[in-house]
Structure formats: structure tokens, C-alpha cells
Design a protein around this motif. Structure first.
Motif, short mmCIF file in Angstrom:
data_model
loop_
_atom_site.label_atom_id
_atom_site.label_comp_id
_atom_site.label_asym_id
_atom_site.label_seq_id
_atom_site.Cartn_x
_atom_site.Cartn_y
_atom_site.Cartn_z
N MET A 246 0.90 4.24 -2.87
CA MET A 246 0.66 5.64 -2.54
C MET A 246 1.63 6.59 -3.24
O MET A 246 1.30 7.75 -3.48
CB MET A 246 0.76 5.84 -1.02
CG MET A 246 -0.38 5.21 -0.24
SD MET A 246 -1.98 5.95 -0.60
CE MET A 246 -1.74 7.58 0.13
N CYS A 247 2.83 6.10 -3.57
CA CYS A 247 3.81 7.00 -4.19
C CYS A 247 3.94 6.79 -5.69
O CYS A 247 4.88 7.29 -6.31
CB CYS A 247 5.18 6.83 -3.51
SG CYS A 247 5.98 5.24 -3.79
N ASP B 186 0.83 -1.21 0.00
CA ASP B 186 0.00 0.00 0.00
C ASP B 186 0.87 1.26 0.00
O ASP B 186 0.55 2.25 -0.67
CB ASP B 186 -0.93 0.01 1.22
CG ASP B 186 -2.02 -1.03 1.13
OD1 ASP B 186 -2.26 -1.54 0.01
OD2 ASP B 186 -2.62 -1.36 2.17
N GLY B 187 1.98 1.21 0.73
CA GLY B 187 2.90 2.35 0.75
C GLY B 187 3.50 2.58 -0.62
O GLY B 187 3.71 3.73 -1.04
#
Length: 202
Positions: free
Chosen positions: A134-135, A130-131
């Protein structure tokens, strides 16, 4: 999606289906005769194969749904959208949004039995992915490199780049089914990155 039995399939039909898959037994042949337990176990073996087939088909549906959502997201973020006139852009975005919402009405749910340690490992893996997601828009190159390092952790054959040891450690704590799903999810993300590159070139 909780998969219900087909309404046209009765319990009698199911028994006939499973029994037709069982080997023919000649009850007059004492050598080939089997105990009631052996007969029941044979039937359960056949039913188990049908259950595993059902899980594979549900997993394929889940994968197809994810691919559709990924493709729709690519269309909504293509550079071509910017080139449209305001009215045309609104029409296209509303159309894409309608299809996206329609696709989201399909839910495929395959439960996997996990102990507490496996639950925590899966949570950590999903948090790391998920991290990464996000980017994607803010730093796509770094996100893709991170995705490759995660992908390398899923395979013994490293194509290029490094392996993320933290991700690898968490992944090894997951169930085999979860490891397969994570690998497919990462493959989908890499495919998405490739499509972004193609779009920007065009």
C-alpha cells in the motif's frame, strides 16, 4: 485454477502410465514376489510422485502469472507514460488494461492443508505484506527497506539491512509451502522495486 485431467487421458491410460513406471516383477521368482499390499503401495508411490509433479507445475504457472502481472503493472506506471500525448497515453493504457484483464482470467489454485494456528500466521504475514504494498507509491524507499527486512526473515543468510522480527515470528508459524510462496512473493516485489529504479533513471 482447478486442474482437470486431460480429456485425452483415460483411466486405462493412467494405469498403463503408472504401471510402466513400476519395477518389473517376476512372479515365478519366490524371492522377488510381493504381497498385494506391497504392489498397491508401489502403485500409490508412483501416483504420489505424479501428484507432487502436478503441484510443482501448477506452482510454476502461478509464479509465471504473478510475474506477468508485475511486469504489466510496471509498464502502466512507467515514467514514459507521462511523456506521451493524451491520445497515445489513452491508447497505451487501454491496451495494457486489456492485457491485464486477460491475464486475470487465468486462476491457479493450489490448496495447502493448514491448522487454525497456521491459518492465523498466514493471515498475519499477508496483512504485513499488503501494508507494504500500500505504501509503494507514496514512500517507495521505505517500502523497499521494509521488503528487504521481510526478505531477511525468510533466509538464514542476511544480505544487508535488518530482519523484521514480527514478520519472522509470523512466518515461522506458517506451513513450509506457505513460507516458500511468501519468499517468492517478496522476491517478486524486490524485482519490481529494482525495475522502478531502472525506469526512473531512464
Amino acid at each position: 485454477m482447478d486442474i482437470d485431467p486431460s480429456p485425452s487421458t483415460s483411466s486405462g491410460d493412467l494405469m498403463a502410465l503408472t504401471q510402466s513406471s513400476l519395477p518389473k516383477i517376476d512372479e515365478n521368482n519366490a524371492i522377488e514376489s510381493k504381497t498385494p499390499k506391497e504392489r498397491i503401495l508401489e502403485l500409490l508411490d508412483v501416483l504420489e510422485s505424479h501428484v507432487e509433479k502436478l503441484r510443482r507445475e501448477a506452482a510454476q504457472l502461478e509464479e509465471d502469472r504473478d510475474h506477468l502481472l508485475s511486469s504489466l503493472d510496471s509498464v502502466r506506471n512507467t515514467d514514459l507514460i507521462i511523456e506521451l500525448a493524451d491520445n497515445d497515453r489513452d491508447d497505451v493504457c487501454r491496451y495494457a488494461e486489456r492485457i491485464m484483464n486477460r491475464c486475470l482470467t487465468v486462476e491457479v489454485k493450489i490448496l495447502t492443508q493448514r491448522d487454525k494456528t497456521q491459518e492465523e500466521a498466514l493471515h498475519q504475514v499477508n496483512h504485513l505484506i499488503d501494508g507494504l504494498v500500500m505504501c509503494v507509491k507514496s514512500d517507495p524507499e521505505n517500502a523497499k527497506a521494509k521488503c528487504v527486512s521481510f526478505m531477511n526473515a525468510c533466509s538464514s543468510n542476511i544480505v544487508h539491512g535488518v530482519t523484521d522480527k514480527k514478520f519472522e515470528s509470523a512466518l515461522l508459524g506458517c506451513t513450509v509451502d506457505d513460507q516458500k510462496r511468501v519468499k517468492k512473493r517478496l522476491q517478486g516485489l524486490l524485482h519490481y522495486f529494482d525495475k522502478l529504479n531502472v525506469t526512473s533513471i531512464q
